[in-house]
Design a protein around this motif. Structure first.
Motif, mmCIF file in Angstrom:
data_model
loop_
_atom_site.group_PDB
_atom_site.id
_atom_site.type_symbol
_atom_site.label_atom_id
_atom_site.label_comp_id
_atom_site.label_asym_id
_atom_site.label_seq_id
_atom_site.Cartn_x
_atom_site.Cartn_y
_atom_site.Cartn_z
ATOM 1 N N LEU A 1 -3.343 0.344 4.146
ATOM 2 C CA LEU A 1 -3.487 1.618 3.446
ATOM 3 C C LEU A 1 -3.503 2.762 4.458
ATOM 4 O O LEU A 1 -2.914 3.821 4.220
ATOM 5 N N ASP B 1 -10.358 4.527 -1.462
ATOM 6 C CA ASP B 1 -9.764 3.291 -1.972
ATOM 7 C C ASP B 1 -10.645 2.617 -3.018
ATOM 8 O O ASP B 1 -10.175 1.786 -3.796
ATOM 9 N N GLU C 1 -0.762 9.253 -3.670
ATOM 10 C CA GLU C 1 -1.892 10.171 -3.608
ATOM 11 C C GLU C 1 -1.615 11.342 -2.663
ATOM 12 O O GLU C 1 -1.992 12.484 -2.952
ATOM 13 N N LYS D 1 0.812 -1.215 0.000
ATOM 14 C CA LYS D 1 0.000 0.000 0.000
ATOM 15 C C LYS D 1 0.850 1.272 0.000
ATOM 16 O O LYS D 1 0.332 2.366 -0.246
ATOM 17 N N LEU E 1 -4.500 6.640 -6.424
ATOM 18 C CA LEU E 1 -4.029 5.398 -5.809
ATOM 19 C C LEU E 1 -3.671 4.372 -6.879
ATOM 20 O O LEU E 1 -2.598 3.763 -6.860
ATOM 21 N N GLY F 1 0.730 3.271 -3.657
ATOM 22 C CA GLY F 1 -0.476 3.998 -3.999
ATOM 23 C C GLY F 1 -0.815 5.063 -2.985
ATOM 24 O O GLY F 1 -1.117 6.216 -3.342
ATOM 25 N N GLY F 2 -0.766 4.709 -1.689
ATOM 26 C CA GLY F 2 -1.116 5.665 -0.659
ATOM 27 C C GLY F 2 -0.187 6.856 -0.633
ATOM 28 O O GLY F 2 -0.628 8.020 -0.559
#
Length: 456
Positions: free
Chosen positions: A177, A244, A130, A123, A250, A126-127
């Motif tokens: 996440l 999400d 963003e 995660k 993400l 993506g986390g």
């Protein structure tokens, strides 16, 4: 309201056999393969009116590169990598032998995101992406960056922290996440709030609180935690909610990982082409992380990358979504399942509709795994190769055997004319979390896996 889940007595609209629907409802392990892949394998992923395209992946790759000077300042563990957040690609011959994958079926590797720096899980990409995108947007609007290509190192400084402190970043999560968002947002100076479901592990909540992140606990499941976070964020114009279930940012951040893997495979002398297929096994919750990776791999390798998602037998939300082709967007509860699993990162009742649509022409298939199998594989990974993973991260290790030995897997290989190419195949299990699991928690995981392995 109930949704259409195929009954055991009928084939699904996607063409799945009645036995697959029966196994799904009975929480029996199964492998489902995607009939839409054959018809659409030549399409460019994300083309046409899709919400995400190759340009989003390229933008994410460029954003990570721009932020390296700042990330190197914010996180000491990134100094040696120059600010890159990446994980090694590991050959695992002892684990391959322990899993019973013979050399004539190809070679096994692990993409070790269980050790990914900063957030300790898949995660992180993506986390963190963003949060970085949101931060640079604010910085550009408020004049902290003179132009879009300016050095991001300034965003690790006091002026940026003062700006970011007036804004909040929020997310709903089962754990990993939330860790990625909370750690990155708090490091930059944002007020960070993580809405966590009842099945999130206590140690993950404690780790976030130690970083100054506000943790809001909800009695319900992941879907309810996300909904609560979304409602609260909507009432605050200075709050950015990381959704999400539908976030392009993400998804793009996850997809950027394929470029690095492509370089790693090339460095190891591993070819991926028609004669050398790549099989990738990805644990799946709501679908964003594995979907983004599969999307990136489809860009990198076209139809030669065969991505399979792994889900718990009681929480197969992506499989439920893929099998129900009537637009009903069902949950695992509609299939009579409990959504209870020790794999907390995969305890999701309903898949992302956005990701499912992007995956229809890309995904090779989905397989389900019982919790006991997760713990056996967790134990085997440590015994064979010293890999310290959490239960969610162990889901992918069932994949090579399912594809090479099950009836559904052999049928997939036959339809795609891959049987003769198996000796030259690469099987890659993408581990997803484990770096920050407390010692006592991991000892419990390992003991359960050892007991199950001994009673086999």
């Amino acid at each position: 309201m109930t949704h259409a889940i195929p009954s055991p007595a009928e084939a699904t609209p996607s063409g799945a056999a009645p036995a697959a629907a029966a196994d799904l409802r009975a929480a029996r392990p199964l492998l489902w393969t995607n009939p839409d892949r054959a018809a659409a394998a030549a399409r460019t992923p994300g083309e046409g009116a899709a919400p995400v395209g190759a340009a989003d992946t390229e933008a994410a790759i460029a954003r990570f590169a721009r932020w390296r000077p700042a990330l190197r300042l914010l996180f000491p563990e990134l100094r040696d990598s120059g600010g890159a957040i990446e994980s090694p690609l590991l050959p695992v011959p002892a684990l391959q032998a322990a899993l019973g994958l013979p050399p004539e079926h190809g070679r096994l590797w692990v993409k070790a995101d269980h050790g990914l720096p900063v957030a300790g899980s898949i995660k992180a990409r993506g986390g963190i992406h963003e949060v970085l995108e949101f931060a640079e947007g604010l910085a550009l609007r408020h004049g902290l960056l003179p132009d879009p290509d300016a050095d991001r190192a300034v965003l690790a400084g006091p002026d940026a922290r003062a700006l970011f402190a007036g804004h909040q970043v929020a997310v709903g999560s089962t754990g990993n996440l939330g860790l990625a968002i909370g750690v990155m947002a708090s490091a930059l100076g944002f007020r960070a709030v993580v809405h966590m479901s009842a099945d999130a592990k206590a140690w993950k909540k404690d780790r976030l609180r130690r970083r100054g992140v506000e943790v809001v606990e909800h009695a319900g499941d992941y879907e309810q935690a996300v909904a609560a976070g979304r409602r609260q964020a909507a009432a605050d114009p200075r709050c950015h909610f990381v959704d999400d279930e539908s976030s392009r940012s993400l998804f793009a951040g996850y997809s950027a990982s394929a470029r690095h893997l492509q370089a790693q495979l090339a460095d190891q002398g591993v070819a991926v082409d028609a004669a050398h297929p790549l099989f990738v096994y990805l644990p799946c919750g709501v679908g964003g992380a594995p979907g983004g990776i599969a999307f990136g791999l489809a860009q990198a390798f076209g139809p030669h990358a065969h991505c399979f998602f792994a889900e718990p037998t009681q929480s197969p939300c992506f499989l439920v979504e893929m099998m129900a082709r009537d637009g009903s967007h069902p949950s695992v509860y509609d299939a009579g399942l409990t959504n209870r699993t020790e794999a907390d990162g995969l305890a999701v009742p309903r898949a992302s509709a956005m990701v499912a649509e992007l995956m229809r022409p890309v995904l090779a298939g989905v397989f389900t795994v019982e919790d006991d199998t997760l713990f056996r594989h967790l134990h085997t990974a440590m015994e064979a190769e010293g890999l310290r993973i959490e239960p969610s991260a162990a889901a992918g290790f069932d994949g090579p055997g399912r594809v090479c030995r099950s009836a559904a897997g052999r049928d997939y290989l036959a339809r795609h004319r891959l049987q003769a190419r198996l000796p030259h195949a690469t099987h890659l299990v993408w581990t997803t979390g484990g770096l920050f699991v407390p010692d006592e928690e991991y000892a419990r995981f390992l003991a359960r896996g050892a007991a199950l392995a001994g009673g086999r």
